[in-house]
Design an enzyme around this catalytic site. Structure first.
Site, PDB file in Angstrom:
ATOM      1  N   GLU A  93     109.388  93.514 -13.425  1.00  0.00           N
ATOM      2  CA  GLU A  93     110.642  93.992 -13.492  1.00  0.00           C
ATOM      3  C   GLU A  93     111.404  93.521 -12.409  1.00  0.00           C
ATOM      4  OE1 GLU A  93     112.509  97.591 -11.259  1.00  0.00           O
ATOM      5  OE2 GLU A  93     111.009  98.406 -12.577  1.00  0.00           O
ATOM      6  N   GLU A 170     106.357  98.681  -1.599  1.00  0.00           N
ATOM      7  CA  GLU A 170     106.733  99.853  -2.464  1.00  0.00           C
ATOM      8  C   GLU A 170     105.574 100.890  -2.450  1.00  0.00           C
ATOM      9  OE1 GLU A 170     108.614 100.629  -6.802  1.00  0.00           O
ATOM     10  OE2 GLU A 170     108.775  98.530  -5.781  1.00  0.00           O
TER      11      GLU A 170
END
Length: 462
Positions: A93, A170
């Site tokens: 992604e 992240e």
């Protein structure tokens, strides 16, 4: 990234619908009379068709504002990650923003921003989706760019390591830096098993993120990013004729190619671990989670899915719920709730949580939770509780109509896991048909079975 489905989209709206009646939450209000029930009609009235390459196109026309939203869903998420490579779907992604033949690295988002729009993407257990929201006349621009990376994403090898650092950061920020997030990740692994498709984190285990290669992502792209495995949902100020022409012009050029459908192993029939206790020096408060392996709308006893949504609401959705009355109002807990989402490709879970008030022993809170559930399983909910849950949930569905992103998220989410659009379009009518007997049967079938895990997060000193 958070899982985004019809139920999670509606949760906030249902809470807003319930808020004005909080003072009367305990009243045994009767169900609305049939005469007061509006005629059944689809929530969005979406139209759908298929291009010759296999891509499904859905239009939910909405003229409230001169804007459009485009969502492209792929029927593959974190659960499709190959063994030993958890996080591939999510990593890919990220890499899908690194350019395509006619759009340079980073240019996609820059061009959308210059038009005053916004764009992003998300990966869930079951889907990966890319979306943009722009002024209606700019729809051709975002369709052209999205179709370009759909047909031929570059996935540049020289960008993999820098983006790996972004993904790892992240993970550090969202999971590793939070005692509660680490516990929730460990709890899911305890319920399902750390290397099963339901038990692996969507972002991936750290060591497996570090092992992902460009070839892993390219193979995932080739396997799942094919037109027949994708659903394009457009919502907003565009008519069917215009969208048909634009979809054919841009997405019709994406070549059809063979690709794999979901091919998951059967989910575990029993919990990996029955109990998990974690003590964390950085935890500020204790947390109890219990979860039961449960059917969904696509797996197991599918007839129980909608009744379980009603049961989760009356058990643990805010003031007026059984858990709030038994735990929060009595001073045992500062918060308590229940959740269930039947829109899943495969088995799912029914979950209960509670945060004890400071000074309350974990054993006492756990006993109170179990007693509340046992009473409900033995006696069943009242007719008034079921009616209130149906009203509040369906009110949330109607309020969601005003949300610009509701239609594409809700419709795309169900279509991408193989369910028909009617699951969304006529959900309020199906909800109204749920009976007390069905709720009781579903609750007993799931929560009375020994297929659950209990987890405690405890501060170090507890």
């Amino acid at each position: 990234m958070p899982r985004l489905t019809r139920r999670t989209t509606l949760a906030a709206a249902a809470a807003l619908a319930a808020a004005p009646a909080a003072a009367q939450a305990q009243a045994q209000a009767p169900a609305a009379s049939p005469a007061a029930t509006p005629p059944d009609r689809p929530l969005f009235g979406a139209k759908q068709w298929q291009l010759s390459n296999g891509l499904r196109v859905v239009l939910a026309e909405n003229r409230r504002a001169p804007v459009v939203a485009q969502y492209l869903f792929y029927a593959a998420g974190g659960a499709e990650d190959p063994a030993g490579r958890s996080g591939v779907a999510h990593f890919l992604e990220h890499m899908m923003f690194k350019g395509s033949p006619n759009v340079a690295n980073g240019e996609f988002s820059r061009r959308v921003a210059r038009e005053g729009g916004n764009d992003n993407a998300f990966t869930s257990r079951d889907v990966t989706a890319y979306f943009q929201q722009v002024e209606a006349s700019r729809l051709p621009l975002i369709m052209r760019m999205e179709a370009d990376r759909f047909a031929a994403a570059i996935i540049p090898a020289d960008q993999v390591e820098s983006e790996r650092n972004v993904v790892l950061e992240e993970r550090r920020q969202r999971t590793d830096s939070s005692a509660r997030a680490r516990f929730q990740e460990a709890f899911r692994a305890a319920l399902w098993g750390p290397q099963t498709w339901p038990g692996r984190p969507i972002i991936g285990w750290e060591d497996e993120i570090r092992a992902i290669t460009r070839d892993d992502m390219a193979a995932f792209y080739d396997r799942f990013y094919a037109p027949h495995n994708a659903t394009l949902v457009v919502s907003g100020a565009v008519d069917e004729a215009t969208l048909r022409a634009l979809a054919e012009e841009h997405y019709g050029r994406v070549p059809a190619r063979p690709g794999a459908a979901r091919d998951r192993a059967r989910a575990p029939s029993a919990p990996h671990e029955a109990r998990l206790v974690r003590r964390e020096p950085t935890a500020r408060e204790a947390l109890l989670i219990q979860a039961w392996i449960a059917p969904s709308l696509t797996a197991g006893e599918t007839r129980h899915a909608l009744p379980l949504e009603v049961f989760a609401h009356l058990l643990g959705s805010g003031q007026g719920s059984r858990l709030h009355a038994a735990l929060v109002e009595t001073g045992l807990a500062v918060s308590a709730g229940a959740s269930y989402d039947g829109e899943a490709a495969g088995e799912t879970e029914f979950m209960v949580y509670a945060v004890p008030r400071r000074g309350v022993e974990p054993e006492r809170l756990e006993a109170a939770v179990n007693a509340t559930i046992a009473t409900l399983l033995q006696d069943g909910p009242t007719e008034a509780e079921v009616a209130r849950a149906r009203r509040q949930l369906s009110s949330g569905a109607l309020l969601a109509l005003d949300g610009f992103g509701a239609a594409p998220r809700m419709l795309g989410g169900v279509l991408a896991i193989g369910l028909p659009a009617e699951v969304v379009e006529f959900w309020p009518a199906r909800l109204r048909a749920v009976t007390r007997a069905q709720v009781t049967e579903a609750a007993r079938a799931v929560l009375a079975a020994p297929r659950h895990t209990t987890g405690w997060l405890l501060p170090e000193a507890a």
